[in-house]
Design an enzyme around this catalytic site. Structure first.
Site, PDB file in Angstrom:
ATOM      1  N   ASN A  30     -10.223  -0.443  -0.505  1.00 52.72           N
ATOM      2  CA  ASN A  30      -8.768  -0.295  -0.382  1.00 52.72           C
ATOM      3  C   ASN A  30      -8.132  -0.858  -1.652  1.00 52.72           C
ATOM      4  OD1 ASN A  30      -6.049  -0.691   0.158  1.00 52.72           O
ATOM      5  ND2 ASN A  30      -6.360  -1.574   2.186  1.00 52.72           N
ATOM      6  N   HIS A  40      -3.552   6.925   2.282  1.00 51.64           N
ATOM      7  CA  HIS A  40      -3.930   5.598   1.805  1.00 51.64           C
ATOM      8  C   HIS A  40      -5.375   5.337   2.239  1.00 51.64           C
ATOM      9  CE1 HIS A  40      -4.177   1.471   0.959  1.00 51.64           C
ATOM     10  NE2 HIS A  40      -3.921   1.022   2.172  1.00 51.64           N
ATOM     11  N   CYS A  48       0.817  -1.223   0.000  1.00 53.20           N
ATOM     12  CA  CYS A  48       0.000   0.000   0.000  1.00 53.20           C
ATOM     13  C   CYS A  48       0.849   1.272   0.000  1.00 53.20           C
ATOM     14  CB  CYS A  48      -0.944  -0.001   1.195  1.00 53.20           C
ATOM     15  SG  CYS A  48      -1.985  -1.456   1.228  1.00 53.20           S
TER      16      CYS A  48
HETATM   17  O1  UT7 Z   1      -4.014  -1.621   3.453  1.00 49.99           O
HETATM   18  C1  UT7 Z   1      -3.226  -2.394   4.295  1.00 49.99           C
HETATM   19  C2  UT7 Z   1      -3.536  -2.277   5.678  1.00 49.99           C
HETATM   20  N1  UT7 Z   1      -4.796  -2.879   6.042  1.00 49.99           N
HETATM   21  C3  UT7 Z   1      -5.295  -2.518   7.224  1.00 49.99           C
HETATM   22  O2  UT7 Z   1      -4.711  -1.679   7.883  1.00 49.99           O
HETATM   23  C4  UT7 Z   1      -6.567  -3.170   7.712  1.00 49.99           C
HETATM   24  C5  UT7 Z   1      -6.693  -2.876   9.189  1.00 49.99           C
HETATM   25  N2  UT7 Z   1      -7.785  -3.546   9.847  1.00 49.99           N
HETATM   26  C6  UT7 Z   1      -9.066  -3.170   9.718  1.00 49.99           C
HETATM   27  O3  UT7 Z   1      -9.401  -2.308   8.941  1.00 49.99           O
HETATM   28  C7  UT7 Z   1     -10.073  -3.821  10.624  1.00 49.99           C
HETATM   29  O4  UT7 Z   1      -9.378  -4.631  11.555  1.00 49.99           O
HETATM   30  C8  UT7 Z   1     -11.127  -4.689   9.893  1.00 49.99           C
HETATM   31  C9  UT7 Z   1     -12.078  -3.806   9.092  1.00 49.99           C
HETATM   32  C10 UT7 Z   1     -10.454  -5.688   8.990  1.00 49.99           C
HETATM   33  C11 UT7 Z   1     -11.967  -5.476  10.893  1.00 49.99           C
HETATM   34  O5  UT7 Z   1     -12.582  -4.582  11.820  1.00 49.99           O
HETATM   35  P1  UT7 Z   1     -12.534  -4.894  13.388  1.00 49.99           P
HETATM   36  O6  UT7 Z   1     -13.360  -3.874  14.051  1.00 49.99           O
HETATM   37  O7  UT7 Z   1     -11.083  -4.986  13.743  1.00 49.99           O
HETATM   38  O8  UT7 Z   1     -13.278  -6.281  13.488  1.00 49.99           O
HETATM   39  P2  UT7 Z   1     -12.720  -7.649  14.080  1.00 49.99           P
HETATM   40  O9  UT7 Z   1     -11.682  -8.215  13.171  1.00 49.99           O
HETATM   41  O10 UT7 Z   1     -12.366  -7.433  15.512  1.00 49.99           O
HETATM   42  O11 UT7 Z   1     -13.990  -8.555  14.015  1.00 49.99           O
HETATM   43  C12 UT7 Z   1     -15.127  -8.308  14.823  1.00 49.99           C
HETATM   44  C13 UT7 Z   1     -16.153  -9.370  14.523  1.00 49.99           C
HETATM   45  C14 UT7 Z   1     -15.625 -10.784  14.587  1.00 49.99           C
HETATM   46  O12 UT7 Z   1     -16.631 -11.603  15.122  1.00 49.99           O
HETATM   47  P3  UT7 Z   1     -16.572 -12.080  16.664  1.00 49.99           P
HETATM   48  O13 UT7 Z   1     -15.275 -12.832  16.776  1.00 49.99           O
HETATM   49  O14 UT7 Z   1     -16.578 -10.803  17.464  1.00 49.99           O
HETATM   50  O15 UT7 Z   1     -17.791 -12.901  16.820  1.00 49.99           O
HETATM   51  C15 UT7 Z   1     -15.433 -11.151  13.146  1.00 49.99           C
HETATM   52  O16 UT7 Z   1     -15.535 -12.544  12.915  1.00 49.99           O
HETATM   53  O17 UT7 Z   1     -16.653  -9.196  13.190  1.00 49.99           O
HETATM   54  C16 UT7 Z   1     -16.571 -10.435  12.500  1.00 49.99           C
HETATM   55  N3  UT7 Z   1     -16.354 -10.132  11.092  1.00 49.99           N
HETATM   56  C17 UT7 Z   1     -17.358  -9.858  10.251  1.00 49.99           C
HETATM   57  N4  UT7 Z   1     -18.692  -9.806  10.420  1.00 49.99           N
HETATM   58  C18 UT7 Z   1     -19.443  -9.500   9.367  1.00 49.99           C
HETATM   59  C19 UT7 Z   1     -15.173 -10.034  10.420  1.00 49.99           C
HETATM   60  N5  UT7 Z   1     -15.406  -9.717   9.139  1.00 49.99           N
HETATM   61  C20 UT7 Z   1     -16.756  -9.606   9.005  1.00 49.99           C
HETATM   62  C21 UT7 Z   1     -17.592  -9.279   7.937  1.00 49.99           C
HETATM   63  N6  UT7 Z   1     -18.921  -9.222   8.154  1.00 49.99           N
HETATM   64  N7  UT7 Z   1     -17.117  -8.994   6.693  1.00 49.99           N
END
Ligand code: UT7
Length: 329
Positions: free
Chosen positions: A286, A256, A116
């Site tokens: 992204n 980004h 990125c």
């Molecule tokens: O460009 C390169 C760099 N990339 C990044 O910097 C990405 C950085 N990370 C992020 O943007 C965020 O971490 C995400 C958007 C990927 C995820 O957001 P989050 O608030 O960190 O969610 P999480 O990973 O903590 O997941 C929360 C919950 C989980 O369920 P449980 O374990 O709480 O029951 C996930 O399984 O959301 C669930 N989950 C989803 N639910 C519905 C994960 N993906 C999805 C989804 N739809 N697509």
């Protein structure tokens, strides 16, 4: 403070595939919802490359627009750098395919792999060749087709990414435009946070790797999230401190396009209003190395950047890598 040569962004261009995939479309293939995707990332839809729309194809389209906007011909370009992690092939470089496709027959060409941060890093690399006196006209492209290495069964990643390309022509400037500040950095200790494990010399492609889905993106989203907020905040405050300017002196920040929550959290810590920041992740997701040049092109084409405006580009991602480029227009 180090003084950089007078270099300008003479033209910009971008290309996005026609196919729009909405959050509602994704609801049909993984267990997700529009509400989750919008609240967790800010993304509403993304562009996805159809078969045959490759990184070199998108790059060439964006490049021709940037060269045209710069008032140049492809044969005027002396160097092409394509920042990408989704090259058409492992080799030859995608930049060589672009060179042939656009008829830039006087250009050296190579790819730069910094995920990125690739495009912003390539601005630094390209401007150094102008600074050294070796070249006058350098084409910098950020392009990625992440859809081809996305696991469409993994809801934690497939909702985030999109495809696209953006390009800029860097030229020596005699009218005041100049680079005010640039940095690049890396921290390989975080290389496991965002990775495509298979397909390289470390884990050659095999039936096993395909079966295990190891040729797709694996991401530790939470860890990356925390790192990205701090890194973005630090990169902006370092740029301000090093150049002895204030936030008010910066006209636009082009970050980004990673996640609206990451961008908002970093800005909040610096008390920077969101209005100063170009955001298009709601439309495109992204797009990796393409995200900054596409956003820059949209800003330029709205005719809102005036001579003397300071524009700060800031990017960070897999590697881990990061890069900043502050230019006075
Ligand atoms: O460009 C390169 C760099 N990339 C990044 O910097 C990405 C950085 N990370 C992020 O943007 C965020 O971490 C995400 C958007 C990927 C995820 O957001 P989050 O608030 O960190 O969610 P999480 O990973 O903590 O997941 C929360 C919950 C989980 O369920 P449980 O374990 O709480 O029951 C996930 O399984 O959301 C669930 N989950 C989803 N639910 C519905 C994960 N993906 C999805 C989804 N739809 N697509």
């Amino acid at each position: 403070m180090k003084q950089f040569s007078s270099i300008k962004i003479a033209g910009t261009g971008s290309f996005l595939p026609d196919k729009i995939v909405t959050n509602a479309d994704l609801e049909k293939i993984v267990d997700t919802s529009d509400e989750w995707i919008v609240t967790r990332s800010g993304i509403k839809e993304r562009r996805i490359a159809e078969n045959g729309v490759t990184t070199s194809y998108m790059s060439s389209k964006a490049a021709l627009r940037a060269i045209d906007a710069a008032g140049l011909k492809p044969s005027d370009i002396q160097m092409i750098i394509v920042a990408t992690v989704t090259p058409d092939h492992l080799f030859p470089a995608t930049a060589c395919l672009v060179q042939e496709a656009i008829g830039a027959n006087n250009a050296a060409a190579f790819d730069l792999s910094a995920a990125c941060s690739g495009f912003v890093s390539a601005l630094s690399v390209g401007s150094s060749f102008i600074e050294s006196g070796l070249y006058d006209n350098v084409l910098i492209i950020g392009a990625d087709t992440l859809s081809k290495i996305t696991d469409w069964q993994d809801r934690s990643t497939c909702v985030l990414f999109g495809d696209g390309a953006g390009a800029t022509v860097l030229r020596r400037s005699d009218k005041g435009s100049r680079i005010l500040y640039q940095t690049m950095g890396s921290d390989g200790s975080g290389s496991d946070l965002l990775v495509v494990p298979a397909g390289g010399s470390g884990m050659p492609a095999s039936e096993e790797t395909v079966k295990n889905r190891d040729h797709f993106i694996k991401m530790k989203g939470n860890e990356l999230f925390k790192w990205a907020v701090k890194k973005m905040k630090d990169l902006i405050s370092d740029a301000i401190e090093a150049t002895n300017i204030s936030v008010d002196d910066i006209k636009y920040i082009v970050p980004h396009q990673v996640n609206i929550r990451i961008i908002s959290a970093a800005l909040k810590r610096l008390e920077i209003p969101l209005e100063k920041v170009e955001i298009n992740l709601d439309k495109y997701g992204n797009t990796s190395s393409a995200s900054v040049p596409i956003a820059l092109d949209e800003l330029v084409r709205r005719n809102v950047i005036k001579k003397g405006d300071k524009v700060l580009m800031v990017a960070f991602g897999s590697g881990l890598t990061w890069a900043t480029f502050l230019i006075e227009w």
